[in-house]
Structure formats: C-alpha cells, structure tokens
Design an enzyme around this catalytic site. Structure first.
Site, PDB file in Angstrom:
ATOM      1  N   ASP A  87       0.353  -1.426   0.453  1.00  0.00           N
ATOM      2  CA  ASP A  87       0.194  -0.162  -0.062  1.00  0.00           C
ATOM      3  C   ASP A  87       1.008   1.808  -0.091  1.00  0.00           C
ATOM      4  O   ASP A  87       0.279   2.247  -0.423  1.00  0.00           O
ATOM      5  CB  ASP A  87      -0.974   0.049   1.396  1.00  0.00           C
ATOM      6  CG  ASP A  87      -2.478  -0.405   0.808  1.00  0.00           C
ATOM      7  OD1 ASP A  87      -2.522  -0.420  -0.074  1.00  0.00           O
ATOM      8  OD2 ASP A  87      -2.902  -1.535   1.365  1.00  0.00           O
ATOM      9  N   GLU A 117      -5.322   5.272   0.187  1.00  0.00           N
ATOM     10  CA  GLU A 117      -4.502   3.999   0.526  1.00  0.00           C
ATOM     11  C   GLU A 117      -3.175   4.190   1.651  1.00  0.00           C
ATOM     12  O   GLU A 117      -3.143   3.603   2.091  1.00  0.00           O
ATOM     13  CB  GLU A 117      -3.533   4.030  -0.797  1.00  0.00           C
ATOM     14  CG  GLU A 117      -4.180   3.548  -2.383  1.00  0.00           C
ATOM     15  CD  GLU A 117      -4.366   1.928  -2.193  1.00  0.00           C
ATOM     16  OE1 GLU A 117      -3.634   1.026  -0.663  1.00  0.00           O
ATOM     17  OE2 GLU A 117      -5.506   1.496  -3.121  1.00  0.00           O
ATOM     18  N   HIS A 120      -5.618   3.480   4.829  1.00  0.00           N
ATOM     19  CA  HIS A 120      -4.908   1.735   4.913  1.00  0.00           C
ATOM     20  C   HIS A 120      -3.619   1.609   5.571  1.00  0.00           C
ATOM     21  O   HIS A 120      -3.387   0.615   6.365  1.00  0.00           O
ATOM     22  CB  HIS A 120      -5.055   0.964   3.145  1.00  0.00           C
ATOM     23  CG  HIS A 120      -6.456   1.068   2.463  1.00  0.00           C
ATOM     24  ND1 HIS A 120      -6.909   0.565   0.949  1.00  0.00           N
ATOM     25  CD2 HIS A 120      -7.156   1.267   2.695  1.00  0.00           C
ATOM     26  CE1 HIS A 120      -7.808   0.828   0.610  1.00  0.00           C
ATOM     27  NE2 HIS A 120      -8.039   0.656   1.963  1.00  0.00           N
ATOM     28  N   TYR A 124      -2.712  -0.525   9.009  1.00  0.00           N
ATOM     29  CA  TYR A 124      -2.021  -1.385   9.267  1.00  0.00           C
ATOM     30  C   TYR A 124      -0.849  -1.123  10.843  1.00  0.00           C
ATOM     31  O   TYR A 124      -0.403  -1.849  11.528  1.00  0.00           O
ATOM     32  CB  TYR A 124      -1.177  -2.191   8.280  1.00  0.00           C
ATOM     33  CG  TYR A 124      -1.398  -2.609   7.361  1.00  0.00           C
ATOM     34  CD1 TYR A 124      -2.509  -3.776   7.605  1.00  0.00           C
ATOM     35  CD2 TYR A 124      -1.964  -1.853   5.622  1.00  0.00           C
ATOM     36  CE1 TYR A 124      -2.886  -4.026   6.186  1.00  0.00           C
ATOM     37  CE2 TYR A 124      -2.769  -2.786   4.366  1.00  0.00           C
ATOM     38  CZ  TYR A 124      -3.113  -3.773   4.457  1.00  0.00           C
ATOM     39  OH  TYR A 124      -3.849  -3.852   3.659  1.00  0.00           O
ATOM     40  N   GLU A 184      -3.747  -4.359  -6.362  1.00  0.00           N
ATOM     41  CA  GLU A 184      -5.055  -4.055  -5.622  1.00  0.00           C
ATOM     42  C   GLU A 184      -6.216  -5.502  -5.820  1.00  0.00           C
ATOM     43  O   GLU A 184      -7.435  -5.312  -4.423  1.00  0.00           O
ATOM     44  CB  GLU A 184      -5.657  -2.873  -6.281  1.00  0.00           C
ATOM     45  CG  GLU A 184      -4.834  -1.935  -5.708  1.00  0.00           C
ATOM     46  CD  GLU A 184      -5.423  -0.161  -5.448  1.00  0.00           C
ATOM     47  OE1 GLU A 184      -5.671  -0.012  -4.355  1.00  0.00           O
ATOM     48  OE2 GLU A 184      -6.441   0.338  -6.798  1.00  0.00           O
ATOM     49  N   GLU A 218     -10.295  -1.605  -1.767  1.00  0.00           N
ATOM     50  CA  GLU A 218      -9.616  -2.349  -2.938  1.00  0.00           C
ATOM     51  C   GLU A 218     -10.442  -2.466  -4.221  1.00  0.00           C
ATOM     52  O   GLU A 218      -9.096  -2.571  -4.881  1.00  0.00           O
ATOM     53  CB  GLU A 218      -8.145  -2.962  -2.304  1.00  0.00           C
ATOM     54  CG  GLU A 218      -7.472  -2.754  -1.097  1.00  0.00           C
ATOM     55  CD  GLU A 218      -6.511  -1.372  -1.597  1.00  0.00           C
ATOM     56  OE1 GLU A 218      -6.674  -1.352  -2.567  1.00  0.00           O
ATOM     57  OE2 GLU A 218      -5.392  -1.716  -0.510  1.00  0.00           O
ATOM     58  N   HIS A 221     -11.557  -0.077  -6.136  1.00  0.00           N
ATOM     59  CA  HIS A 221      -9.962   0.917  -6.863  1.00  0.00           C
ATOM     60  C   HIS A 221      -9.894  -0.186  -7.760  1.00  0.00           C
ATOM     61  O   HIS A 221      -9.784   0.156  -9.413  1.00  0.00           O
ATOM     62  CB  HIS A 221      -8.402   1.308  -6.419  1.00  0.00           C
ATOM     63  CG  HIS A 221      -9.605   1.949  -4.817  1.00  0.00           C
ATOM     64  ND1 HIS A 221      -8.736   1.748  -3.949  1.00  0.00           N
ATOM     65  CD2 HIS A 221      -9.908   2.081  -4.129  1.00  0.00           C
ATOM     66  CE1 HIS A 221      -8.844   2.514  -2.692  1.00  0.00           C
ATOM     67  NE2 HIS A 221      -9.827   2.564  -2.849  1.00  0.00           N
TER      68      HIS A 221
END
Length: 344
Positions: A87, A117, A120, A124, A184, A218, A221
């Site tokens: 990402d 993104e 995202h 994490y 993705e 994703e 996308h």
C-alpha cells in the site's frame, strides 16, 4: 507517442475534457459536464466508503493476542507489514498519474484512491501499535523490506511503476494500470484469507473487520482502474494491439503465480486454509479482473472455491459495512444514490 504533463489551468480549453490523456481540458471540474458521466457515480461510491482506523476499538484483539500460537503471531505480523509495504507504493503513484491525466473527473477519483491508500497504510500501523511495541514493529517492517519472496512480488509492480516514473508515456501508463490491478485485485488476497481464517475461528475479529473495509476499497479501486484501462484503449487505439493484449494475460498470470508462491510460503503451517483451494481462488480472482478489463478468462471458469470467506466477497461487501462474525451490521454507504457498481 509521448505523454503530456498537464498544466493546472488552461482557460482557453473546454471544461469537459477531450480525452483522459493528451486531451484538452481547462482544469476546471464541473461534475455536471464531464466526458464520462458514470465517473460521478464511481466518485460518490468511493466517498461513501470513508472510514478511519480509529473507528475500530482493538481492545478485544489486544486481549486475544497472547492466545494466538507462535506461528499465528509470526504470520500475522509478517502479512501485516507486507500488505503495508504494498500500500505504501499506491499513494505516491496515484498522485503522479494525476499529473498526466487530462480529465479532471479522473484526477478527482485518483485523488480519493490515493487518500484511501494512505488510510489503509495507517490502519496496518494502527493494528500493530495495538499489539506490539515500537521496536518490534520496526523490526517487522524491516523484515518485509528484505524478505526475498516479498521483494520478488514487489518487483513485478515496481518495474511498471518505476518505468512510468522514468518515462511517462501512454504505454508505460497502460502497464502501470495493469499492475495496479495486480496489486489491488490479486496480491492482497493471501493476506486477507489469513485474517478471515482467524475470524472464522472467532479470533482477532476487530482486525478482520478492518481488513474487510480495506478489501472493499481495494476491490473498488481495481474496478475503477479496469475501467480506466478500457477507456484508455478505446481512446488510444494504437495501444489496443496484440502485444498489449498478450501483456495483460502474461502479467496477470505472473501475478497469480507470485501470489500462489507467497501463499505456499506464508500460509503453509496455518490450519484451516487449504493451499490447493487458495490457488484456485487466486485463479478465480484473476478471471474476474480480466473480465472487468473486457478480456476472456485466463483459467477455466470457476466459482469461489473458498465459500467460508463468501461473506466478504465483492457483491455482499458492496451492500454493507458489517462484521459478520459478531452479527452486527451498520450502514457502510452513508449517502449514495447508487450503492455500488454494476460489474463487480
């Protein structure tokens, strides 16, 4: 053919672009007067999915963390940082693409994708910060950078992305877009399967909820980029040639093999995931991505061979923002006249 970097404002040109690349456009975006009106629906759908990592309370997962096996913990952390490394490529890449896209409506969608993104990537890190100290987080991120299989997977994407950075052209943009679909629409799914397998066992449910939000983004996308490629080929017929059609099949096929290799490497000791089924699942995904591009299947026509993650499939996730395993749902789409895409 070269690719022109677009000036911010061109008052002498019309607001409605004459092409998504190398066209004429004033740079002023009037959503009521765009070349591809369906892009407004895509834009609205993406906006309706806005979420933040902090919406998810990780306390339950924090309590469960020490109950995971040593192998589960190791794979959890390795997959988390590997997904983050992928990402990390998307936000700057999408912004660079915007410099060469003429159509302002496409620029706006690329901007939203780039922002998502970044969310995202933060997610994490948010998961890791809930579970392990900073020193171990850093060690895991460094591990992802030097892991030979991770590097091999990433190189397929990097070759196309760096090729565009070094030589922006319609051809290199086409190759970048195909590999963005690989990233993705194919690459993330071994990692997603691991987290959903934990959730199937009632483990780390908050993490799986966040992963489902990421997957839904994703998936959309990948769909948008597929539409971008189809329009790019339609508007630039010199790109719609046998060499590029072969490139699509070969590159997606290579991504499939790399994803299989990664799955056999990272998931081999995980109970509950049959690697033979997962390999079929990746082929099922590849066929779906190819059909979105307007191509025929590469593999024998398949149904989803892993029905235990059916709850997270594209169609169902397009309807709700939900945690199936907790049996609680809340509306994912905040405000949208068109809840989802027709061809997912």
């Amino acid at each position: 053919m070269s690719l022109t970097k677009i000036k911010l404002l061109n008052p002498e040109f019309p607001n409605k672009s004459t092409g998504i690349i190398n066209g004429q456009s004033s740079g002023v975006l009037n959503w009521n007067d765009i070349a591809y009106p369906q892009m407004y629906n895509l834009y609205q759908t993406l906006l309706s999915n806005f979420w933040k990592a902090q919406e998810i309370n990780m306390q339950d997962d924090i309590k469960q963390w020490d109950l995971l096996s040593k192998i589960e913990k190791d794979v959890f952390l390795r997959i988390n940082t590997q997904l983050a490394s992928l990402d990390s490529l998307q936000t700057p890449t999408m912004f660079q693409v915007m410099d060469y896209v003429t159509d302002s409506s496409f620029k706006a969608i690329f901007a939203v994708i780039s922002q998502q993104e970044a969310v995202h990537n933060e997610s994490y890190s948010y998961i890791l910060s809930s579970l392990i100290p900073l020193q171990e987080q850093n060690e895991r991120f460094n591990q992802a950078k030097v892991d030979p299989i991770v590097k091999k997977r990433n190189q397929l994407i990097l070759n196309a992305y760096e090729g565009f950075r070094e030589n922006p052209s319609p051809q290199s943009l086409f190759e970048l877009a195909v590999n963005s679909i690989n990233l993705e629409g194919i690459y993330f799914y071994a990692g997603f399967a691991f987290f959903y397998n934990l959730a199937k066992q009632q483990k780390m449910l908050k993490t799986s909820t966040m992963i489902s939000y990421i997957q839904r983004d994703e998936m959309q996308h990948a769909y948008f980029i597929a539409q971008f490629v189809r329009i790019l080929l339609a508007e630039n017929p010199e790109l719609n040639n046998e060499t590029n059609r072969k490139y699509v099949y070969e590159t997606i096929g290579q991504a499939v093999e790399l994803e299989k290799e990664w799955a056999n490497y990272i998931l081999k000791d995980i109970n509950g995931i049959e690697l033979s089924e997962f390999e079929e699942y990746v082929e099922y995904l590849a066929n779906k991505r190819l059909r979105q591009l307007g191509f025929e299947n590469l593999y024998e026509d398949k149904i989803n061979p892993m029905p235990w993650i059916q709850v997270f499939n594209d169609e169902m996730m397009n309807e709700t923002k939900s945690d199936f395993f907790e049996q609680k749902s809340r509306t994912y789409t905040k405000v949208s006249q068109n809840n989802g895409f027709d061809e997912l």
